[in-house]
Enzyme design. Structure first.
Site, PDB file in Angstrom:
ATOM      1  N   CYS A   1     -19.479  -2.283 -17.241  1.00 57.12           N
ATOM      2  CA  CYS A   1     -19.559  -1.800 -15.856  1.00 57.12           C
ATOM      3  C   CYS A   1     -20.841  -2.248 -15.173  1.00 57.12           C
ATOM      4  CB  CYS A   1     -19.463  -0.274 -15.837  1.00 57.12           C
ATOM      5  SG  CYS A   1     -19.555   0.415 -14.168  1.00 57.12           S
TER       6      CYS A   1
ATOM      7  N   GLU B   1       0.823  -1.216   0.000  1.00 52.72           N
ATOM      8  CA  GLU B   1       0.000   0.000   0.000  1.00 52.72           C
ATOM      9  C   GLU B   1       0.856   1.265   0.000  1.00 52.72           C
ATOM     10  OE1 GLU B   1      -3.088   0.278  -0.586  1.00 52.72           O
ATOM     11  OE2 GLU B   1      -3.464  -1.868  -0.634  1.00 52.72           O
TER      12      GLU B   1
ATOM     13  N   CYS C   1     -25.156   4.929 -13.588  1.00 53.58           N
ATOM     14  CA  CYS C   1     -24.055   5.898 -13.565  1.00 53.58           C
ATOM     15  C   CYS C   1     -24.459   7.221 -14.207  1.00 53.58           C
ATOM     16  CB  CYS C   1     -22.839   5.314 -14.288  1.00 53.58           C
ATOM     17  SG  CYS C   1     -21.448   6.456 -14.394  1.00 53.58           S
TER      18      CYS C   1
ATOM     19  N   CYS D   1     -13.178   1.681 -15.185  1.00 55.42           N
ATOM     20  CA  CYS D   1     -13.551   3.096 -15.082  1.00 55.42           C
ATOM     21  C   CYS D   1     -12.275   3.937 -15.123  1.00 55.42           C
ATOM     22  CB  CYS D   1     -14.338   3.353 -13.799  1.00 55.42           C
ATOM     23  SG  CYS D   1     -15.154   4.965 -13.730  1.00 55.42           S
TER      24      CYS D   1
ATOM     25  N   CYS E   1     -17.625   1.411 -20.262  1.00 55.26           N
ATOM     26  CA  CYS E   1     -18.920   1.454 -19.573  1.00 55.26           C
ATOM     27  C   CYS E   1     -19.788   0.239 -19.886  1.00 55.26           C
ATOM     28  CB  CYS E   1     -19.653   2.749 -19.935  1.00 55.26           C
ATOM     29  SG  CYS E   1     -18.734   4.237 -19.471  1.00 55.26           S
TER      30      CYS E   1
END
Length: 369
Positions: free
Chosen positions: A216, A46, A222, A206, A213
């Site tokens: 998605c 991370e 959206c 995205c 899209c």
DNA sequence: AAACCGTGGCC
DNA sequence: TGGCCAAGGTT
């Protein structure tokens, strides 16, 4: 629950479940830091992934794990070794904080990372988002991340205007993101899939330039997709003119060795080893003579390096010592406080050197062969 | 609150 | 080529 009611939409209740299902079927499952609940490995990944893309991180992550298999090994290492291994990744305060964090975990937490978001966020280099990532992956905590991926997804799906780097917009996104986390019924595996799904959706589908899209899970809901505003959301960063700075760098050679100087711990390239610098040609000559160099100065081709917030024009100047000059006082490589060091061009890997300086020295080494 | 802090990939 | 920005945190 009035705060959630105010955010309620048909999508809200389904968001987490739909994202988790999508992640399990279409998300990433084989990145080097996945399929583990070891807080050390999750934390290391991370930190490296802050503002840094996956493909860039992978080789660094492998080298760090190989050299420092445990948080104790990292804590016990000299900072210089950590900086050398980090060199090239950028944002070097991350490396200093990484080392400090390892020492705090080793010394004050018995070698085990704390399990709560709040305790994690108190550690050096771990902010709210990174703490949530570690806590959710390692401990199943129901906490949300808010990184660039999530900001892009939220801005598009929920139609949030304004630059997400602006405090007001970011605060609103935190509130929204918190309202979307899976409920108390979610298992640890659900929580991991949710956090990973937020990242995977933003990173693989995205995306900024040309979002996919059609694939998605939120396409029908959206705002950006249904109104054709994918290109406008999220709002881009306000443009600012980038200033140019200019610096002269001394390439002091003695045979196949070059003199490096340790930079101050803060500021650009903080804590790295670089070439001695001066603000102009004359000042560089003064520094060269102080190092015992009186030979001819030969210029190398200038190079330019662009940072996030300024451009640096570098004027390299080579002086050959050929063993005639006085060696600088501090040359002991094992001395903790050494500020200068003679380093063979073939051995600069052992030092943390800024990327453009590294390239310059690599080119020099090639031309001397 | 906004500036500071790297590097490389993408188009 | 150069603008844009990526699994942000610190001051």
């Amino acid at each position: 629950m009035s705060s959630e009611t105010s955010l309620a939409s048909p999508l809200h209740a389904e968001f987490a479940a739909r994202l988790i299902a999508w992640q399990r079927q279409h998300g990433r499952h084989d990145l080097p830091w996945q399929n583990t609940r070891d807080p050390y490995r999750i934390w290391l990944s991370e930190i490296m992934l802050q503002q840094t893309q996956v493909a860039t991180v992978i080789p660094y992550y492998a080298r760090f794990l190989d050299r420092f298999p445990t948080v104790g090994a990292l804590a016990a290492a000299p900072l210089d070794d950590v900086m050398a291994l980090w060199a090239g990744l950028g944002y070097y305060s991350r490396a200093r904080n990484l080392h400090r964090c390892a020492q705090v975990v080793a010394d004050e937490h018995g070698g085990a990372f704390p399990a709560s978001v709040d305790a994690l966020a108190e550690l050096p280099g771990i902010g709210r988002s990174t703490a949530a990532a570690i806590a959710s992956f390692a401990f199943g905590a129901r906490a949300t991340i808010l990184d660039g991926n999530v900001k892009r997804v939220l801005a598009r799906v929920f139609g949030i205007d304004g630059f997400p780097g602006e405090k007001r917009v970011e605060n609103a996104m935190w509130v929204l993101a918190e309202s979307l986390v899976p409920g108390a019924h979610a298992s640890d595996a659900d929580v991991s899939a949710y956090t990973q799904g937020l990242m995977d959706l933003g990173a693989t589908l995205c995306v900024r330039g040309k979002p996919d899209c059609v694939r998605c899970p939120f396409a029908d809901d959206c705002v950006a997709n249904t109104t054709g505003r994918q290109r406008e959301l999220p709002a881009s960063r306000p443009k600012k003119a980038v200033p140019t700075r200019r610096t002269w760098m001394l390439v002091l050679l003695d045979g196949d060795a070059v003199m490096l100087e340790k930079r101050p711990p803060t500021g650009i390239w903080g804590g790295l080893w670089s070439l001695p610098e001066a603000p102009d040609e004359v000042a560089l000559g003064v520094r060269a003579r102080a190092f015992g160099a009186n030979g001819a100065v030969s210029p190398l081709a200038p190079l330019s390096h662009t940072f996030t917030h300024f451009r640096l024009d570098i004027e390299p100047r080579v002086i050959e010592l050929n063993g005639k000059g006085a060696q600088p006082a501090a040359v002991a490589l094992d001395a903790q406080d050494a500020q200068t060091a003679w380093v063979a061009l073939s051995g600069i890997d052992a030092f943390g050197v800024p990327a453009p300086v590294r390239k310059l020295l690599d080119g020099l080494r090639g031309s001397l062969l």
